[in-house]
Design an enzyme around this catalytic site. Sequence first.
Site, PDB file in Angstrom:
ATOM      1  CG  HIS A  15      17.397 -64.552 -10.201  1.00 31.52           C
ATOM      2  ND1 HIS A  15      17.389 -65.996 -10.279  1.00 31.52           N
ATOM      3  CD2 HIS A  15      19.037 -65.185 -10.094  1.00 31.52           C
ATOM      4  CE1 HIS A  15      17.596 -67.482 -10.234  1.00 31.52           C
ATOM      5  NE2 HIS A  15      19.339 -66.565 -10.078  1.00 31.52           N
TER       6      HIS A  15
ATOM      7  CD  GLU B 176      22.169 -64.562 -11.822  1.00 26.45           C
ATOM      8  OE1 GLU B 176      21.798 -64.126 -12.936  1.00 26.45           O
ATOM      9  OE2 GLU B 176      22.130 -65.196 -11.544  1.00 26.45           O
TER      10      GLU B 176
ATOM     11  CG  HIS C  94      22.612 -65.045 -17.082  1.00 29.21           C
ATOM     12  ND1 HIS C  94      22.319 -65.993 -17.823  1.00 29.21           N
ATOM     13  CD2 HIS C  94      22.317 -65.585 -15.437  1.00 29.21           C
ATOM     14  CE1 HIS C  94      21.659 -66.866 -16.892  1.00 29.21           C
ATOM     15  NE2 HIS C  94      21.834 -66.849 -15.690  1.00 29.21           N
TER      16      HIS C  94
END
Length: 249
Positions: free
Chosen positions: A65, A112, A116
């Site tokens: 993920h 993502e 992040h």
Amino acid sequence: MENSLQYVLLGTLCLCAVPASFMDSLWSTKSHEWKKLILTHHWPVTVCKMAKSECDKIPNYWTLHGLWTDKSQMCNNSWHFDYSEIKDILADMNKWWPDVLHPNGSQLWKHEWQKHGTCAASLPCLNTQHKYFSKGLELYTHVNLNSALEKAGIKPANMYKMEEIKNAILNVYGAMAKIQCLPPQQGEDAQVLGQIEICFTKDFILVDCTEELEDELTEQMSMKWRKSYQDLHVCDKSINIYYPPVQEL
Ligand SMILES: *[C@@H]1O[C@H](CO)[C@@H](O)[C@H](O)[C@H]1NC(C)=O
Ligand SMILES: *[C@@H]1O[C@H](CO)[C@@H](O)[C@H](O)[C@H]1NC(C)=O
């Protein structure tokens, strides 16, 4: 066994690590300080179930993920995702880090990276999109969660207790994972296994994950990802966990 894996990880993965003191001094005054990296795996069957989405060709293995930092998100909004930077690793990305709901699409990677990756990029060894995604793939391969679960006898189509899965993972890695489930839906009496997080220090050494950080870590994006992830919680110890097989959908 657990030690040998730790040494393997140490030996092969910390080449780009920098002394903690250096990073600390560099980041201690910034708001984006973080301490752990979280390698988040999700079970594609559950991802599709949460999105109430028909998925064709659901991978029959845990996929990536994301590679998250524990305390910060969206660290640089002007650093945009650039597909061309990861062209040479697309085959591996599509296989191991696919956007389960949009196969061969890049929405997940964009998300993502923005949320992040821009934070993880405070480490020199993660400071480009190519380094960040490659590192995620590298950690995924080394951790080899699919094989760890299988060897421990944790297999789809069965029912487990939280402790069984937790201990199986602890035995392999010597570190506590965070295990998340979709709570029982209407008419179901078991929760559904959905996500497993494995944590690392900034030097890429396995370390216990912390369940308390759940709220901070929950994916909370707009649109589809928000809808599909807001329902995952740390699994309830007292309720059975169902590990759904691929062919069920
Ligand atoms: C944010 O990203 C942009 C584009 O890569 C870069 O020029 C800028 O230096 C970054 N800002 C910070 C604070 O790192
Ligand atoms: C993704 O693309 C590759 C080739 O680029 C293809 O072989 C594969 O079947 C595609 N996967 C899906 C699910 O469309």
